[in-house]
Design an enzyme around this catalytic site. Structure first.
Site, PDB file in Angstrom:
ATOM      1  N   GLU A  57     -11.053  -4.507   2.521  1.00  0.00           N
ATOM      2  CA  GLU A  57     -10.352  -5.289   1.499  1.00  0.00           C
ATOM      3  C   GLU A  57     -11.243  -6.397   0.945  1.00  0.00           C
ATOM      4  O   GLU A  57     -11.153  -6.780  -0.214  1.00  0.00           O
ATOM      5  CB  GLU A  57      -9.073  -5.890   2.086  1.00  0.00           C
TER       6      GLU A  57
ATOM      7  N   ASN B 116      -4.979  -2.007  -4.172  1.00  0.00           N
ATOM      8  CA  ASN B 116      -6.160  -2.105  -3.312  1.00  0.00           C
ATOM      9  C   ASN B 116      -5.984  -1.196  -2.107  1.00  0.00           C
ATOM     10  O   ASN B 116      -6.428  -1.515  -1.009  1.00  0.00           O
ATOM     11  CB  ASN B 116      -6.359  -3.568  -2.880  1.00  0.00           C
TER      12      ASN B 116
ATOM     13  N   HIS C 111      -4.921  -8.990   4.078  1.00  0.00           N
ATOM     14  CA  HIS C 111      -3.819  -9.213   5.023  1.00  0.00           C
ATOM     15  C   HIS C 111      -4.286  -9.551   6.425  1.00  0.00           C
ATOM     16  O   HIS C 111      -3.717 -10.417   7.089  1.00  0.00           O
ATOM     17  CB  HIS C 111      -2.930  -7.960   5.042  1.00  0.00           C
ATOM     18  N   ARG C 112      -5.351  -8.883   6.874  1.00  0.00           N
ATOM     19  CA  ARG C 112      -5.757  -9.101   8.271  1.00  0.00           C
ATOM     20  C   ARG C 112      -6.381 -10.473   8.483  1.00  0.00           C
ATOM     21  O   ARG C 112      -6.248 -11.053   9.555  1.00  0.00           O
ATOM     22  CB  ARG C 112      -6.704  -8.001   8.740  1.00  0.00           C
TER      23      ARG C 112
ATOM     24  N   LYS D  88       0.473  -6.311   2.214  1.00  0.00           N
ATOM     25  CA  LYS D  88      -0.244  -5.026   2.173  1.00  0.00           C
ATOM     26  C   LYS D  88       0.236  -4.107   3.300  1.00  0.00           C
ATOM     27  O   LYS D  88       0.379  -2.904   3.094  1.00  0.00           O
ATOM     28  CB  LYS D  88      -1.736  -5.287   2.306  1.00  0.00           C
TER      29      LYS D  88
ATOM     30  N   ASP E  61     -10.263  -2.299  12.588  1.00  0.00           N
ATOM     31  CA  ASP E  61      -9.274  -3.245  12.058  1.00  0.00           C
ATOM     32  C   ASP E  61      -8.810  -4.227  13.128  1.00  0.00           C
ATOM     33  O   ASP E  61      -8.795  -5.440  12.920  1.00  0.00           O
ATOM     34  CB  ASP E  61      -8.067  -2.495  11.489  1.00  0.00           C
TER      35      ASP E  61
ATOM     36  N   ASP F 294       0.812  -1.221   0.000  1.00  0.00           N
ATOM     37  CA  ASP F 294       0.000   0.000   0.000  1.00  0.00           C
ATOM     38  C   ASP F 294       0.846   1.273   0.000  1.00  0.00           C
ATOM     39  O   ASP F 294       0.461   2.280  -0.597  1.00  0.00           O
ATOM     40  CB  ASP F 294      -0.959   0.014   1.204  1.00  0.00           C
TER      41      ASP F 294
END
Ligand code: DC
Length: 672
Positions: A358, A94, A404-405, A432, A330, A52
């Protein structure tokens, strides 16, 4: 970084140590844009290096901004309000933190700009921001579906902008729309500019980061509650000179959770060693730092200093939680995983924004938690997770939705009472925000057993080629045990010794303290690259001779075992399966006819310009085989539980596929 199609995490049992986390994504991308808009040079320390931030940097370079990376610092030559180009097509992957603020900034800076991203980016809403911008005169077209990127931005004359009435923006879908306006509107602040938020503003802490960083760049926004923001007339972006990016508080959540779940091993003094996280702590400006409070509510034992945190197990099982998680959208995903270890069902509320991230994170988390065996309930803006008791865990291939998370969260599930492995599909998606996430995780956790695949066999059977490829495909470490004997042989000659029993003790002493390292496929002896030197036929013969000396084998044993590290190892040699890793879950005994092996070696040597004859090579091979098989210690022979693979008529690809298929049979996962 792991770029393999999947990464298998063996069951993990403990965690302790210190992690240094990468910079915050939210801070990094805001700082980059502000530094680009400012006049003068900004030196950014500890900038996050991830997908990112890379798209943001690439975009800024395309816009004419000077960017220089130098170790841990990034120097940005600000544009001072003047773009270096009149048009550009920017690809923003993204990265919402690039798409939204750049849309606002470019709409005001003047020029023709096309902004696009990956397909998922084109499904993430931006209509509310575009509406806010066009209401006062900016000109933006949708190139695809109305309300979504890609966008085409046209130039406008600042004089024609209607900035005398409040600009209205919705705050209940994504706080990034308001952030984008706050970051960009100072460009046009010849008079006070007022922004009014419609709807209940979500993710307020992210707005606090924005305001905090604007202040660092000389712009002090007046705030009335969370409804009204005023950018004062005459605001100008001024570089602070140097700016430090603190570590990512959302990334810290995985290690806090790890501490709360996994640090159960007490030292002999009875003290439970915590997991220490450096780079972010109580003084953080990131809203996600409040994850600490939520984790404490669930029973985690957390202490903190200005820029560090320590987490260890407190209550166990963890305590169920019912939380409005709007302020930590998040990091709250990590709570959803902690909920598996709780004493009752946990509910995370007011998280509708998860659906436009995402991926649709409510659905994604629910699907994957269910694969692990959990019962999960969801609604438009909540998720409820029931804990998983012992014996209820199931082996799962976790789909990560290019998020990613999701990948980082589910890695924590490798801690479970049922000692079940977890497969993470597309582990690269962590790039990311945290490219080295798995390496960092592996540096502080302990597995019940680190898997090893042994590939033994005679010389020139293709073990090395096969082992390297299998290791690469699984993301595992690789041990070429033959190279240890080869280096020992080389060091022996250099010390004026010979491969005779009379020198055995001296050679063994030398082998025990070889200054050996493997760097990027090269074999290094102290500072010297010996990769080629140990590959000669003479070095092979010496290796075969020193390897017949029992004291030398013993001396190299600990070094070989030390390669057994997470996430796994592929080891090739003669006695990997019989002596060094007798408990390995997969052992291969690779053979090929002497004629085939001699021919392969012949082609190899000729291609390197070394002259040789086929007959001579074959005689050498057979002599070496005879010595390796007949020596008294660890003779070359298949382990009892080895699978034999004759690759005389197989391509490398076929051999690799065969080994991977056998490996898959040892694994509990149903799907690839
Ligand atoms: O695999 P290679 O050709 O690089 O091995 C060189 C020599 O080292 C081989 O002739 C036998 C010895 N060796 C061994 O005895 N045990 C091992 N695990 C690996 C190699």
């Amino acid at each position: 970084m792991f770029s393999t199609p999947f990464l298998d995490l063996p069951p993990l049992v403990a965690a302790a140590g210190t992690v240094q986390l990468p910079g915050s994504k939210s801070i990094s991308n805001r700082v980059l844009l502000l530094a680009a808009l400012a006049s003068g040079t900004t030196t950014v320390h500890d900038l996050l290096d991830s997908d990112d931030t890379r798209v943001m940097l690439d975009a800024l370079v395309q816009l004419g901004c000077g960017v220089r990376r130098d170790g841990g610092t990034t120097r940005i030559e600000g544009l001072g309000g003047q773009l270096g180009v009149a048009s550009a097509a920017l690809f923003l992957g993204n990265a919402g933190t690039a798409m939204r603020p750049l849309t606002a900034a470019l709409a005001l800076l003047g020029g023709e700009f096309e902004l696009s991203g990956v397909p998922r980016m084109h499904e993430r809403p931006i209509g509310d921001l575009v509406d806010a911008l066009t209401q006062f005169g900016c000109r933006i077209d949708y190139l695809g579906n109305p309300g979504f990127p890609p966008l085409l931005i046209h130039p406008v004359d600042h004089g024609a902008l209607a900035l005398d009435t409040p600009i209205r923006v919705r705050g209940d879908v994504s706080s990034q729309f308001l952030t984008a306006l706050l970051l960009a509107l100072p460009i046009a602040a010849t008079r006070d500019i007022v922004i009014e938020v419609m709807g209940e503003l979500i993710s307020k802490p992210y707005i606090e980061i924005t305001l905090n960083l604007l202040a660092r760049f000389g712009i002090v926004v007046r705030r009335d509650g969370w409804e009204r923001f005023t950018i004062p007339a005459g605001s100008r972006y001024r570089s602070p000179g140097d700016i430090h990016v603190e570590a990512d508080a959302s990334s810290a959540s995985y290690f806090i959770a790890l501490g709360a779940i996994a640090t159960s091993a007490a030292t002999p003094s009875g003290v439970v060693t915590p997991l220490r996280i450096e780079g972010v702590g109580a003084d953080s400006i990131q809203g996600d730092i409040r994850f600490v409070e939520a984790a404490r509510q669930m029973g985690a034992d957390i202490t903190s200093g200005a820029n560090w945190l320590e987490a260890r197990r407190g209550a166990w099982p963890l305590k169920a939680i019912d939380l409005d998680a709007n302020h930590i959208p998040d990091a709250a995903m990590t709570l959803a995983i902690m909920a598996l270890y709780a004493d009752g069902p946990s509910t995370l509320r007011n998280i509708a924004s998860w659906r436009v991230k995402e991926t649709d994170r409510i659905d994604a988390m629910a699907n994957e938690l269910q694969k692990l065996g959990a019962t999960v309930e969801t609604g438009p803006d909540f998720i409820r997770i029931h804990p998983l008791p012992p014996s209820a865990w199931r082996a799962a291939s976790i789909h990560t939705y290019d998020d990613h998370r999701v990948a980082m969260c589910f890695s924590l599930a490798a801690f479970n009472p049922d000692r079940i492995a977890v497969r993470i599909l597309d582990p690269r998606c962590v790039a990311k925000t945290f490219p080295d996430y798995f390496e960092t995780l592996f540096s502080v956790v302990r597995a019940a057993e680190v898997p090893v695949i042994c590939i033994d066999g005679p010389t020139a059977s293709g073990k090395g080629t096969l082992a390297v490829e299998v290791a690469y495909r699984l993301g595992y470490h690789y041990l070429d045990s033959g190279s240890l004997y080869r280096v020992t042989g080389l060091a022996m000659r250099r010390n004026g010794l010979t491969p005779e029993p009379s020198c055995e003790a001296q050679i063994a002493d030398m082998a025990r303290s070889l200054p050996l390292s493997f760097i990027e496929g090269k074999v290094m002896l102290a500072e010297e690259d010996v990769t080629d030197a140990i590959r000669s036929e003479a070095a092979g013969m010496d290796a075969s001779r020193v390897s017949a000396l029992p004291a030398v084998r013993e001396a190299l044993s600990a070094l070989q075992k030390s390669f057994q590290r997470l996430p796994g190892l592929v080891a090739d040699g003669r006695d990997m399966g019989t002596v060094i890793f007798p408990d390995a879950p997969l052992k291969i005994y690779l053979t090929a006819s002497a004629a085939h092996r001699a021919e392969r070696r012949y082609k190899q040597l000729i291609s390197k310009g070394i002259s040789t004859t086929l007959d001579g090579l074959r005689a050498d091979l057979e002599a070496r085989d005879a010595r390796d098989s007949s020596r008294s210690v660890a003779p070359l022979k298949p382990a009892q539980d080895a699978r034999r693979l004759d690759n005389s008529s197989l391509s490398i690809e076929q051999s690799v596929d065969q080994v991977l298929a056998w490996w898959q049979q040892t694994q509990p996962f149903k799907e690839a």
